[in-house]
Design an enzyme around this catalytic site. Structure first.
Site, mmCIF file in Angstrom:
data_model
loop_
_atom_site.group_PDB
_atom_site.id
_atom_site.type_symbol
_atom_site.label_atom_id
_atom_site.label_comp_id
_atom_site.label_asym_id
_atom_site.label_seq_id
_atom_site.Cartn_x
_atom_site.Cartn_y
_atom_site.Cartn_z
ATOM 1 N N LYS A 154 0.858 -1.181 0.000
ATOM 2 C CA LYS A 154 0.000 0.000 0.000
ATOM 3 C C LYS A 154 0.894 1.230 0.000
ATOM 4 O O LYS A 154 2.025 1.184 0.486
ATOM 5 C CB LYS A 154 -0.897 0.036 1.242
HETATM 6 P P1 NAD Z 1 -12.831 7.719 -3.348
HETATM 7 O O1 NAD Z 1 -11.850 8.746 -2.939
HETATM 8 O O2 NAD Z 1 -13.144 7.533 -4.790
HETATM 9 O O3 NAD Z 1 -14.227 7.976 -2.591
HETATM 10 C C1 NAD Z 1 -14.324 8.078 -1.211
HETATM 11 C C2 NAD Z 1 -15.742 8.495 -0.858
HETATM 12 O O4 NAD Z 1 -15.866 8.506 0.567
HETATM 13 C C3 NAD Z 1 -16.114 9.899 -1.339
HETATM 14 O O5 NAD Z 1 -17.472 9.903 -1.752
HETATM 15 C C4 NAD Z 1 -15.945 10.729 -0.074
HETATM 16 O O6 NAD Z 1 -16.727 11.913 -0.070
HETATM 17 C C5 NAD Z 1 -16.434 9.754 0.961
HETATM 18 N N1 NAD Z 1 -16.018 10.073 2.327
HETATM 19 C C6 NAD Z 1 -14.810 10.454 2.785
HETATM 20 N N2 NAD Z 1 -14.860 10.686 4.100
HETATM 21 C C7 NAD Z 1 -16.150 10.461 4.490
HETATM 22 C C8 NAD Z 1 -16.852 10.534 5.701
HETATM 23 N N3 NAD Z 1 -16.238 10.908 6.815
HETATM 24 N N4 NAD Z 1 -18.166 10.225 5.711
HETATM 25 C C9 NAD Z 1 -18.806 9.840 4.591
HETATM 26 N N5 NAD Z 1 -18.189 9.741 3.399
HETATM 27 C C10 NAD Z 1 -16.886 10.052 3.350
HETATM 28 O O7 NAD Z 1 -12.309 6.339 -2.701
HETATM 29 P P2 NAD Z 1 -12.684 4.864 -3.137
HETATM 30 O O8 NAD Z 1 -11.674 4.383 -4.102
HETATM 31 O O9 NAD Z 1 -14.144 4.782 -3.462
HETATM 32 O O10 NAD Z 1 -12.370 4.080 -1.784
HETATM 33 C C11 NAD Z 1 -13.322 3.968 -0.730
HETATM 34 C C12 NAD Z 1 -12.925 2.807 0.156
HETATM 35 O O11 NAD Z 1 -12.895 1.605 -0.601
HETATM 36 C C13 NAD Z 1 -11.546 2.914 0.810
HETATM 37 O O12 NAD Z 1 -11.578 2.309 2.068
HETATM 38 C C14 NAD Z 1 -10.673 2.098 -0.111
HETATM 39 O O13 NAD Z 1 -9.497 1.621 0.529
HETATM 40 C C15 NAD Z 1 -11.622 0.982 -0.464
HETATM 41 N N6 NAD Z 1 -11.295 0.254 -1.678
HETATM 42 C C16 NAD Z 1 -11.203 0.888 -2.872
HETATM 43 C C17 NAD Z 1 -10.916 0.167 -4.010
HETATM 44 C C18 NAD Z 1 -10.882 0.802 -5.375
HETATM 45 O O14 NAD Z 1 -10.792 0.061 -6.356
HETATM 46 N N7 NAD Z 1 -10.983 2.109 -5.509
HETATM 47 C C19 NAD Z 1 -10.691 -1.217 -3.925
HETATM 48 C C20 NAD Z 1 -10.793 -1.829 -2.680
HETATM 49 C C21 NAD Z 1 -11.099 -1.091 -1.570
#
Ligand code: NAD
Length: 414
Positions: A104
């Site tokens: 990571k």
């Molecule tokens: P992103 O940055 O695209 O989106 C994050 C979202 O969370 C946004 O809508 C943001 O406004 C919201 N957010 C942030 N803080 C918040 C809060 N306090 N309350 C409510 N909403 C809040 O990120 P992402 O890629 O969608 O990742 C989200 C999660 O999924 C993370 O934990 C990440 O590690 C996990 N994840 C992502 C992927 C991927 O392919 N992108 C894969 C596996 C896991």
């Protein structure tokens, strides 16, 4: 107990090690990341000044193949968070049986506070600083919170310029124009939907009209709204960092998307009641999908969660204390290392396509993804039921067991 994500991850490993009677020396090896790099990232700002950001790249384990894991840009990034996320990546890749270890990366900043040009310069400098650690045969970054396909393209270009030729396989989650894969954009959400549907069926709950709330409307939460709707579920609540919206009759996926495009947030969507991201988790519904930050379901709110199922689209959204409370209350938690593994699975497909320079159709990507996720789901649930343990314990045991097997087979160098 501690809500520090690294302590949470260690606790999960220790618990699995005890349940599976893991060899203590292998257990000790897995408790420590293989290598950690901290870098400072001096960046020329648009006004001519220089700002110095801090970044990390952590390789947790590479016994099963090159390491793989996203890069997060967020003001709350810490080394402990990056270490935890790297460890979870190791188990996740092993649970779905793809030949990677866990890694990571993260940079402590709010990407929204940088101009596009500043973001590009910062990203290229960060990529240069972690260059010795990454590469298609070593460690392959991908997007995570706060990063996107444009940032992956800049990293791919920076790496390629240093090599002297194009190396698309150094990152995944890239734009199609530079070797991305069809289906990668929605892969994590698709995986989340496959496990949600599998869980509802497993629990004998109807999929049609299952009421779902989603915290987070980014790369994972956003596409999940439409995909769940396509399955017949009713998405009754959605929130992002700015706020949320609730309508027990269901929210329109297209309406939400239009509002987000115009307002930059789902907050203020006119067809529903406003809710805070915290209230959202406690709404009356069947399934809660945290898809934003870690540590949002804790001992403070776990007894207020009304859903029967929590599907962890985010990494580490449920603290260990909350896990126990939810378990005692009969709430099924589908753990992150299974629930959000669709992203790394299609990242693996992207890497395979880049290396072979031979690209697949979107249907091929989606069908192979479904096969892997549904297969892993069946294995995790079967082990959980056989041993009378939680799905998280079962998934961790499966992941740790496969990593242990690789260590035993390879032997200890020298
Ligand atoms: P992103 O940055 O695209 O989106 C994050 C979202 O969370 C946004 O809508 C943001 O406004 C919201 N957010 C942030 N803080 C918040 C809060 N306090 N309350 C409510 N909403 C809040 O990120 P992402 O890629 O969608 O990742 C989200 C999660 O999924 C993370 O934990 C990440 O590690 C996990 N994840 C992502 C992927 C991927 O392919 N992108 C894969 C596996 C896991």
């Amino acid at each position: 107990m501690n809500s520090n994500p690294w302590q949470q991850a260690l606790h999960q490993l220790d618990e699995a090690a005890e349940l599976m009677e893991l060899d203590p020396s292998l257990h000790a090896m897995m408790r420590s990341p293989k290598r950690i790099l901290e870098v400072s990232i001096p960046t020329r700002m648009d006004d001519g000044s220089v700002k110095v950001f801090t970044g990390y790249r952590v390789h947790h384990n590479t016994s099963r193949g090159p390491s793989k894991g996203g890069i997060r840009y967020h003001p709350s990034v810490t080394l402990d968070e990056v270490k935890a996320l790297a460890m979870w990546m190791t188990w996740k890749c092993a649970v779905v049986g793809i030949p990677y270890g866990g890694a990571k990366g993260g940079v402590v900043l709010d990407p929204k506070e940088l101009s596009p040009a500043e973001l590009e310069r910062m990203t290229r400098r960060y990529a240069s600083e972690i260059l010795p650690l990454i590469g298609p045969e070593r460690d392959i970054p991908a997007p995570d919170m706060g990063t996107d396909e444009q940032i992956m393209a800049w990293i791919m270009d920076t790496y390629s310029m240093n090599q002297g030729y194009s190396v698309p396989g150094v990152v995944t989650g890239k734009p199609m124009a530079v070797g991305g894969s069809l289906g990668r954009g929605s892969a994590t959400s698709r995986g989340v939907v496959y496990v949600t549907v599998s869980t509802l069926k497993h629990l004998g709950m109807p999929v049609d009209e299952a009421r779902v709330v989603i915290q987070g409307y980014g790369k994972v939460g956003g596409p999940a709204v439409q995909l769940l709707h396509d399955q017949g579920c009713i998405v009754v609540g959605v929130a992002d960092v700015m706020g949320g919206v609730y309508d027990p009759r269901g929210l329109s996926p297209m309406g939400l998307e239009r509002h987000k495009d115009e307002a930059g947030t789902v907050a203020g969507y006119e067809h529903g009641e406003p809710v805070t991201p915290e209230e959202l988790l406690e709404l009356e519904c069947d399934v809660v999908i945290p898809a934003a930050l870690e540590g949002v379901i804790t001992e403070k709110n776990a007894d207020k969660v009304q859903a029967k199922v929590v599907v962890e689209a985010a990494n580490g959204p449920t603290t260990n204390e909350a896990d126990v409370i939810l378990g005692d209350r009969g709430v099924m938690v589908v753990p992150d290392i299974l629930a959000n593994s669709g992203g790394v699975t299609v990242s693996y497909f992207e890497w395979v396509q880049d290396i072979q320079a031979y690209f697949w159709s979107e249907d091929e990507v989606n069908e192979r993804l479904r096969g892997i996720i549904e297969g892993a789901y069946v294995e995790v649930i079967a082990l959980a039921e056989e041993r009378g343990i939680t799905a998280r314990q079962a998934a961790t045991i499966l992941g740790v067991g496969r990593v242990a097997e690789a260590h035993r087979t390879r032997g200890l160098f020298p």
